[in-house]
Enzyme design. Structure first.
Site, PDB file in Angstrom:
ATOM      1  N   ARG A  35       0.793  -1.226   0.000  1.00 53.86           N
ATOM      2  CA  ARG A  35       0.000   0.000   0.000  1.00 53.86           C
ATOM      3  C   ARG A  35       0.826   1.277   0.000  1.00 53.86           C
ATOM      4  NH1 ARG A  35      -5.460  -0.477   3.743  1.00 53.86           N
ATOM      5  NH2 ARG A  35      -6.050  -2.588   3.179  1.00 53.86           N
ATOM      6  N   HIS A  81      -7.471  -4.221  -7.546  1.00 58.08           N
ATOM      7  CA  HIS A  81      -7.295  -3.536  -6.270  1.00 58.08           C
ATOM      8  C   HIS A  81      -8.574  -3.630  -5.435  1.00 58.08           C
ATOM      9  CE1 HIS A  81      -4.678  -0.853  -3.984  1.00 58.08           C
ATOM     10  NE2 HIS A  81      -5.722  -0.103  -3.679  1.00 58.08           N
ATOM     11  N   TYR A 125     -18.753  12.178 -12.954  1.00 57.29           N
ATOM     12  CA  TYR A 125     -18.766  13.399 -13.777  1.00 57.29           C
ATOM     13  C   TYR A 125     -17.464  13.603 -14.556  1.00 57.29           C
ATOM     14  CZ  TYR A 125     -22.800  14.652 -10.886  1.00 57.29           C
ATOM     15  OH  TYR A 125     -24.004  14.660 -10.251  1.00 57.29           O
TER      16      TYR A 125
END
Length: 809
Positions: A35, A81, A125
């Site tokens: 990570r 992931h 968006y």
């Protein structure tokens, strides 16, 4: 678990401390490896690597259309992931923000956030695709250049690392907090990093100090200034260091007041929060002198924070308080921690480069082997096709008589010694390939394949050839994607003398009427013929024009004489370097000038010789001679050089040897020549003596040292000029009326400048519109004293020659 013992009920008794320790260690390693920390080879953390590879899988190349961010996030989360969608989207957004990532790897369309801290729009968006530079992270990934492993549910595979054809870890940096450790790597300039990598390839024994001659230091996406070299040196030698980063601010005159203009912020500083902090400090009266603050930043012009100052405020004091009390000055703590073979390690600069180069050796070797195997495979097939064409009748007969493909291939092997692969290629061959033309094509292809195989084999067998390919491909990326450094590195007080690391070379220094100064390489301008149009020299304010222009060495000192009679000093390299078209830097940002103080004259100094004098001429006809030793020690606040009346100012200064003759020229075309010994030496506080008796509407515009073997070049404001032998000017007594040197007319305008020159010298002329021309003086007409000269430069309507200066010795 072998040491665990079951009781009679079959329950295993485990110590809580041992269980917590093991579970926490497992968790820690998962966070560290999977990570928080980047891999030293491609500079990416797993989420970033999966985002870039996910775009590759979706075909989101720079040439394709944009796709919804939600599509990428969903695919990355579902395939590679298995974590929260918000973390994946935030990581993709950061890769698209040019104020966070030095060289963006995601090309975003829509609202991807701002430097004010505004978050990106929802992923439904926005749209995205990879940048062209991101493609270089993936180049040749389909040629088995890196290892692939099963994804989390073993439904597909993902790369362990990306090929990364440029040193992304150094170029874009990385930050992350793991368990018990953290990384905070600074971004760098792509050109510098690649140049440093090439130097390491050429010499594996290169020192970190030698690498630092190429890789100067961090280069942040938001620019700003790094104050001090020690933090950079610590980071590069030990892997840890603290770098002080300061906002770029200029002090500017505006409507009879001064204001501070902030144009660059330290890396990761929130602009809105900074402005709110300044407002808070002003309200709490912790910073005095600020009358207003306005954010004039825009997408087109970039950062522009305008801080208006009160009339009685000292701008330098206010600016220093802003640096001290706000995030206009921050500290970037560098920790070069990355994964090396899956193990966290703090690395110095050379180690970062060496691990990357090792990765590239493996990538290029594996790519070459892949291409070699492919070429050998094709050559093997072509050999079989050629045999088939040579025995085409028998081949057709075998195919017709065989029940299955395998039967035909078995006969091919028995009769012609063909392999199974060759046999299948023959069976797949179309009828049209039986022509003679196809045989010629196969012969040509086979020849090219043999050459390719030979070339690829040499690459794998010769290490130098392999390293040459890596260098060539790095240079290609540098030329395609490299840009100029954004962050300026400035030494702190008490650090090493900067002149020790600054290359000594000739540079052009210009200073405008409104106090903008800049340094440019001497070769910026090429000589042109008399009467040329010139090239654009700089962008100035509409009413501004250049006052001084000369060539000096970067190691020379520059003395600045102001309208108030004070003298300041800078090294030439301390003057910021700018492009030919830029207006330069306001001189009040680099000299500690008082209110209403402006630089009137400048003089370059190579070394301090006690036998020399400085002579100063003023507009109102005064002249002063002072020992050069008086200016040996000049403090930052400047020293007094001459006492002036309110309506007078210095027009020029010259170094003299004690036995010189000087000449002064007025704007009405008068001149006077006399010995410097006619002017007695005085102290710094004196006013000087009269040099020429001026008419009411006249004033001195030029002052120079006489050399009878040279010429006096006189130039008028409308671009006319001439050269006259200095022997035509007789020696007179100081303070006389003088003699005519130039016949002024409406067509020529008044005299604007005069200079003692040689026929082998060159002249630069600059107009009020900022157009410059550089011409050889041998092309200028030699005429008598009382003439008007010839056209030296074509002047547009309403334009005038603002200054003319000679270059060379």
């Amino acid at each position: 678990m072998s040491d665990l013992i079951k009781n009679e009920s079959g329950i295993i008794n485990v110590g809580i401390e041992d269980k917590m320790r093991k579970a926490y260690l497992d968790y820690s390693m998962s966070v560290i490896v999977s990570r928080a920390l980047p891999d030293v080879r491609d500079g990416l953390k797993p989420v970033h690597r999966r985002i870039i590879y996910g775009m590759h899988v979706l075909g989101l190349t720079p040439d394709s259309g944009y796709r919804k961010s939600a599509k990428l996030v969903g695919d990355v989360m579902g395939s590679f992931h298995p974590h929260g969608d918000s973390s994946i989207y935030e990581a993709a957004v950061r890769l698209a923000q040019d104020f966070n990532t030095r060289y963006t790897l995601v090309d975003g369309q829509g609202n991807f956030g701002t430097i004010d801290g505004d978050g990106a729009a929802a992923m439904r968006y926005t749209e995205l695709r990879m940048t062209r530079l991101a493609q270089e992270m993936l180049r040749d990934i389909n040629k088995e250049t890196v290892d692939f492993i099963p994804n989390y549910d073993e439904t597909t595979k993902e790369p362990v690392v990306l090929p990364s054809r440029f040193p992304n870890l150094l170029v874009n940096g990385s930050s992350g907090i793991a368990v018990g450790m953290a990384t905070n790597m600074a971004p760098h300039n792509l050109r510098e990093v690649i140049d440093g990598t090439i130097k390491y390839i050429d010499d594996n024994d290169i020192t970190i100090e030698e690498l630092m001659n190429v890789i100067k230091g961090p280069d942040f996406p938001t620019g700003a200034d790094i104050m001090g070299l020690q933090g950079i040196k610590d980071a590069y030698t030990t892997g840890r260091g603290k770098v002080k980063v300061r906002a770029v601010a200029e002090i500017e005159e505006h409507k009879n007041k001064r204001r501070i203009i902030v144009t660059e912020l330290p890396y990761q500083v929130n602009k809105s929060s900074l402005i709110m902090k300044i407002v808070e400090l002003v309200k709490d009266k912790k910073i005095d002198g600020i009358s207003g603050i306005c954010d004039e930043s825009s997408m087109k012009k970039g950062i522009r924070i305008v801080i208006d100052l009160k009339r009685d405020a000292n701008p330098n004091v206010v600016l220093n308080k802003l640096y001290k009390n706000t995030q206009m000055q921050t500290t970037f703590g560098i920790i070069n921690l990355a994964l090396v073979g899956g193990v966290p390690k703090v690395l110095n600069l050379k180690e970062l480069i060496s691990y990357y180069v090792d990765h590239q050796i493996e990538v290029v070797s594996r790519r070459t082997q892949f291409d070699l195997d492919k070429a050998k495979r094709r050559a093997h097939i072509v050999e079989g096709l050629k045999i088939a064409l040579d025995n085409i009748d028998r081949i057709i007969e075998i195919v017709r008589a065989s029940q299955t493909d395998q039967d035909a291939k078995n006969i091919f092997t028995e009769e012609f010694g063909l392999s199974d692969l060759q046999g299948q290629a023959i069976l797949d061959m179309r009828i049209k390939r039986l022509t003679g033309l196809e045989r010629e094509k196969l012969d040509e292809e086979y020849k090219q394949l043999l050459e390719t195989i030979e070339e690829l084999t040499k690459i794998l067998e010769n290490h130098d050839i392999l390293m040459g390919i890596i260098k060539d491909e790095l240079i290609e990326i540098k030329e395609k994607f490299g840009d100029l450094r954004r962050t300026v590195i400035r030494p702190s007080d008490g650090e090493i003398e900067l002149s020790d690391i600054i290359k000594e070379e000739d540079v052009v220094i210009t200073l405008t009427q409104f106090g903008y100064i800049k340094r440019m390489p001497e070769g910026t301008y090429k000589p042109q013929r008399r009467g040329g149009r010139g090239i654009s020299a700089l962008t100035t304010r509409e009413e501004d024009f250049v006052n001084d222009l000369f060539i000096t060495s970067t190691h020379d000192s520059i003395l600045f004489f102001t309208n108030k009679g004070r003298v300041y000093r800078l090294k030439a390299y301390e003057i910021p370097e700018s492009s030919r078209q830029s207006k330069g830097t306001a001189i009040i940002n680099i000299l500690n000038l008082e209110a209403d103080e402006k630089v009137q004259s400048i003089i370059p100094v190579s070394e301090y010789d006690p036998s020399l004098n400085i002579m100063m001429a003023t507009r109102k006809g005064l002249i002063k001679r002072i020992s050069f030793e008086e200016f040996k020690n000049i403090r930052k606040s400047g020293i007094i050089g001459i006492t002036l009346k309110e309506d007078d100012s210095i027009i020029s200064t010259r170094l003299t040897k004690g036995e010189e003759e000087v000449i002064l020229v007025t704007k009405k075309g008068m001149s006077i020549r006399f010995s410097e010994n006619d002017v007695r030496k005085t102290g710094r506080n004196s006013m000087g003596v009269k040099s020429i008796d001026l008419n009411k509407d006249d004033e001195v515009v030029a002052f120079d040292i006489v050399d009878d073997d040279k010429y006096l070049l006189v130039i008028s404001e409308k671009g006319f000029g001439k050269m006259t032998l200095l022997s035509e000017y007789r020696i007179q007594t100081r303070a006389g009326k003088g003699i005519i040197t130039y016949k002024t007319k409406d067509k020529t305008g008044e005299v604007i400048s005069a200079k003692v020159i040689d026929k082998n010298d060159e002249v630069m002329m600059i107009t009020s519109k900022g157009v410059i021309i550089r011409i050889q003086t041998e092309g200028i007409s030699v005429m008598g004293r009382s003439t008007s000269g010839v056209k030296l430069m074509n002047i547009k309507d309403s334009d005038i020659v603002a200054v003319a200066k000679y270059i060379g010795d």
